[in-house]
Design an enzyme around this catalytic site. Sequence first.
Site, PDB file in Angstrom:
ATOM      1  N   SER A 299      -1.474   7.184 -10.396  1.00 56.98           N
ATOM      2  CA  SER A 299      -0.213   6.876 -11.059  1.00 56.98           C
ATOM      3  C   SER A 299      -0.312   5.627 -11.934  1.00 56.98           C
ATOM      4  CB  SER A 299       0.868   6.666  -9.996  1.00 56.98           C
ATOM      5  OG  SER A 299       0.507   5.567  -9.192  1.00 56.98           O
TER       6      SER A 299
ATOM      7  N   LYS B  48     -12.947   6.353  -2.441  1.00 55.76           N
ATOM      8  CA  LYS B  48     -11.742   6.363  -1.621  1.00 55.76           C
ATOM      9  C   LYS B  48     -10.882   7.550  -2.039  1.00 55.76           C
ATOM     10  CE  LYS B  48      -7.556   4.936  -1.507  1.00 55.76           C
ATOM     11  NZ  LYS B  48      -6.981   6.023  -0.690  1.00 55.76           N
TER      12      LYS B  48
ATOM     13  N   GLU C 156       7.768  11.123 -15.302  1.00 61.40           N
ATOM     14  CA  GLU C 156       6.766  12.141 -14.989  1.00 61.40           C
ATOM     15  C   GLU C 156       7.274  12.963 -13.801  1.00 61.40           C
ATOM     16  OE1 GLU C 156       2.936  11.045 -13.224  1.00 61.40           O
ATOM     17  OE2 GLU C 156       1.978  12.470 -14.581  1.00 61.40           O
TER      18      GLU C 156
ATOM     19  N   LEU D 249      -3.820  11.494   1.513  1.00 59.77           N
ATOM     20  CA  LEU D 249      -3.210  12.790   1.814  1.00 59.77           C
ATOM     21  C   LEU D 249      -4.246  13.914   1.844  1.00 59.77           C
ATOM     22  CD1 LEU D 249      -0.119  12.370  -0.535  1.00 59.77           C
ATOM     23  CD2 LEU D 249      -0.192  12.039   1.943  1.00 59.77           C
TER      24      LEU D 249
ATOM     25  N   CYS E 166      -1.778  16.246 -14.040  1.00 56.75           N
ATOM     26  CA  CYS E 166      -1.498  15.126 -14.954  1.00 56.75           C
ATOM     27  C   CYS E 166      -1.192  15.631 -16.348  1.00 56.75           C
ATOM     28  CB  CYS E 166      -2.672  14.161 -14.979  1.00 56.75           C
ATOM     29  SG  CYS E 166      -4.239  14.961 -15.328  1.00 56.75           S
TER      30      CYS E 166
ATOM     31  N   GLU F 157      -7.449   6.679 -15.458  1.00 61.44           N
ATOM     32  CA  GLU F 157      -6.933   8.002 -15.829  1.00 61.44           C
ATOM     33  C   GLU F 157      -5.563   8.119 -15.182  1.00 61.44           C
ATOM     34  OE1 GLU F 157      -8.512  10.039 -17.808  1.00 61.44           O
ATOM     35  OE2 GLU F 157     -10.466   9.079 -17.857  1.00 61.44           O
TER      36      GLU F 157
HETATM   37  P1  NAD Z   1      -1.328   7.353  -6.602  1.00 61.60           P
HETATM   38  O1  NAD Z   1      -1.428   6.340  -7.680  1.00 61.60           O
HETATM   39  O2  NAD Z   1      -0.208   7.269  -5.658  1.00 61.60           O
HETATM   40  O3  NAD Z   1      -2.659   7.318  -5.708  1.00 61.60           O
HETATM   41  C1  NAD Z   1      -3.933   7.476  -6.299  1.00 61.60           C
HETATM   42  C2  NAD Z   1      -4.973   6.788  -5.427  1.00 61.60           C
HETATM   43  O4  NAD Z   1      -4.777   5.372  -5.489  1.00 61.60           O
HETATM   44  C3  NAD Z   1      -4.888   7.157  -3.944  1.00 61.60           C
HETATM   45  O5  NAD Z   1      -6.201   7.300  -3.440  1.00 61.60           O
HETATM   46  C4  NAD Z   1      -4.199   5.950  -3.343  1.00 61.60           C
HETATM   47  O6  NAD Z   1      -4.470   5.751  -1.988  1.00 61.60           O
HETATM   48  C5  NAD Z   1      -4.799   4.835  -4.176  1.00 61.60           C
HETATM   49  N1  NAD Z   1      -4.057   3.566  -4.164  1.00 61.60           N
HETATM   50  C6  NAD Z   1      -2.731   3.375  -3.925  1.00 61.60           C
HETATM   51  N2  NAD Z   1      -2.442   2.039  -4.018  1.00 61.60           N
HETATM   52  C7  NAD Z   1      -3.603   1.407  -4.333  1.00 61.60           C
HETATM   53  C8  NAD Z   1      -3.945   0.036  -4.561  1.00 61.60           C
HETATM   54  N3  NAD Z   1      -3.040  -0.946  -4.501  1.00 61.60           N
HETATM   55  N4  NAD Z   1      -5.231  -0.257  -4.871  1.00 61.60           N
HETATM   56  C9  NAD Z   1      -6.154   0.721  -4.961  1.00 61.60           C
HETATM   57  N5  NAD Z   1      -5.886   2.034  -4.727  1.00 61.60           N
HETATM   58  C10 NAD Z   1      -4.631   2.377  -4.433  1.00 61.60           C
HETATM   59  O7  NAD Z   1      -1.370   8.790  -7.328  1.00 61.60           O
HETATM   60  P2  NAD Z   1      -1.216  10.238  -6.681  1.00 61.60           P
HETATM   61  O8  NAD Z   1       0.185  10.462  -6.260  1.00 61.60           O
HETATM   62  O9  NAD Z   1      -2.310  10.496  -5.699  1.00 61.60           O
HETATM   63  O10 NAD Z   1      -1.539  11.155  -7.972  1.00 61.60           O
HETATM   64  C11 NAD Z   1      -0.566  11.533  -8.897  1.00 61.60           C
HETATM   65  C12 NAD Z   1      -0.669  10.691 -10.159  1.00 61.60           C
HETATM   66  O11 NAD Z   1      -1.985  10.739 -10.679  1.00 61.60           O
HETATM   67  C13 NAD Z   1       0.221  11.217 -11.263  1.00 61.60           C
HETATM   68  O12 NAD Z   1       0.812  10.148 -11.952  1.00 61.60           O
HETATM   69  C14 NAD Z   1      -0.758  11.951 -12.172  1.00 61.60           C
HETATM   70  O13 NAD Z   1      -0.335  12.100 -13.505  1.00 61.60           O
HETATM   71  C15 NAD Z   1      -1.964  11.089 -12.060  1.00 61.60           C
HETATM   72  N6  NAD Z   1      -3.170  11.836 -12.399  1.00 61.60           N
HETATM   73  C16 NAD Z   1      -3.838  11.509 -13.543  1.00 61.60           C
HETATM   74  C17 NAD Z   1      -4.951  12.251 -13.923  1.00 61.60           C
HETATM   75  C18 NAD Z   1      -5.740  11.927 -15.168  1.00 61.60           C
HETATM   76  O14 NAD Z   1      -6.869  12.377 -15.278  1.00 61.60           O
HETATM   77  N7  NAD Z   1      -5.190  11.172 -16.109  1.00 61.60           N
HETATM   78  C19 NAD Z   1      -5.386  13.295 -13.113  1.00 61.60           C
HETATM   79  C20 NAD Z   1      -4.676  13.586 -11.950  1.00 61.60           C
HETATM   80  C21 NAD Z   1      -3.575  12.840 -11.593  1.00 61.60           C
END
Ligand code: NAD
Length: 496
Positions: A224, A171, A380, A175, A279, A245
């Site tokens: 997140s 999935k 963050e 965006l 991240c 992650e």
């Molecule tokens: P997000 O958590 O908003 O979304 C991530 C994914 O989760 C998307 O595909 C979203 O549709 C999905 N999602 C949302 N609600 C869900 C649910 N209830 N069940 C299952 N899936 C769901 O994050 P984002 O805004 O896309 O990314 C930014 C965040 O990701 C930041 O906090 C960043 O630090 C983190 N990040 C971490 C790493 C790492 O490797 N640790 C890498 C990149 C980004």
Amino acid sequence: MRKLFIDGTFTDSVERRVRTIQNPATLEVVDEVFDAAPGDARRAVLAAKQAQVAWRHHPAVERGKVLHEIARALREDRATLSELLTREGGKPRIENLDEVEWCAACFAYYAEVARNSHGNSVPPVAEHQVNFTIKEPLGVVTAIAPFNYPLLLMTWKVAAAIAAGNSVVIKPSELTPLSTLRLAEIGFSLLPKGVANVVTGTGADVGEPLVVDPDVACVAFTGSNAVGTRIAVKCAEQLKRVNLELGGIDPLIVFEDADVEAAAHGAAWARFLNSGQVCTSAKRIYVCESVAREFIDRFVAHTETLRVGNGMDPATDLGPLISEVALKRVEDQVKRTLGAGAKLLAGGKRIDPLKNGKGWFFAPTVITDVTPGMPAHTEEVFGPVAAIQVVRDGDAAIALAAASEYGLGANIFTRSLKNAMKAMHEIKAGTFWINDPLTDNDAAPFGGMRKSGIGRELGEEGLDAFRETKHVHLDYFGEKKSFWFPNKTRSGEIPS
Ligand code: NAD
């Protein structure tokens, strides 16, 4: 219009709801995708379940051949994929060319590593016994990716999972789904049908059904903390494997003995790459007093040379933020940090580099006089905001850097091995970079400590995230044992 990829076929969503994907630099419509329904998620899981039965029995060398073909397809398609990544996500195209290459390298890496690793021979406890472990795939893996590195963070999961004999349902972020669908067309279609499936849509309608589906054995998530925590709870209820992650507020220390010019440029790279939407961005910068003036002057001067614009323009250093919501959040975090007493040295506001009133651009921003507790160091900030605190000395910097709930990455600049080793031991972080921020290595594990996550991607650890270990015990004599029933104690022979 781009369709879902389920069971080796591009297919319509059952409910046919459509979402437009917008270029965050120009606000033009790039394409349309389905906002899929829970029924689509279930269809994909069933296809993956069916496909995994045969896929797990393919010899690893055969699985590796297909992974190498996917790597080749990625490289051949780099022009199209990198353009699509820029148009859906805003990141400069030159960085997206790197992203495509890193994905290809990761598929090629796991093609070989999975061939090389299948368990161990273990010394037996008695004669004529053989003990060994074998690594087995988990089954169906759900891979949920964020927007900021849509192909790479999906690849870190999917390459390892399928190399280990699992099937996957992917999935992408709602965006940035287009590059993943393109990879389905040119790469996943080379796999037996159903081994890799892509379902586009929201977290609520697709992500969550893919987490709780009883036929999913493991969830690999990057995103997140709020969503990751929710997923962890759902997985715990089913005792399901989960790899998380999550976010970070990574520190970067400039020690007294650092090469200040290198540190200023390195820190700007570590903070402004992908407009701060990384991240492992250096979100808390600590600089020792004796070099602070020089560092800050150089940092600000360098920041003012950075070019913000459309990522398709080769001269662009920083593209837009992903969305209006993201831009407003960063604006608010900067405003509250300044309101708490910090000082603005550069940027600090949204800008219009294309001069058409469109695009979610925020100026590269430098803030000093930050103190612990200010929003820029406790939340963050997913935008190009360098928040600098001047500290007395290296020990004070290490103490502040270590005082965090998070533990994703950490960066330091120093010429002293003593400083480097002390900081490395004191600061909890999954990756610790010395004089070379944000460099990843497919062969080395990546992940977070504390609230930055659970588990690791990449390296052998990244393969083990998608495998179970089975211990096999064999007695090749197969004779009746003297200690089997009846118990010796029953016949009166009680050991003293
Ligand atoms: P997000 O958590 O908003 O979304 C991530 C994914 O989760 C998307 O595909 C979203 O549709 C999905 N999602 C949302 N609600 C869900 C649910 N209830 N069940 C299952 N899936 C769901 O994050 P984002 O805004 O896309 O990314 C930014 C965040 O990701 C930041 O906090 C960043 O630090 C983190 N990040 C971490 C790493 C790492 O490797 N640790 C890498 C990149 C980004």
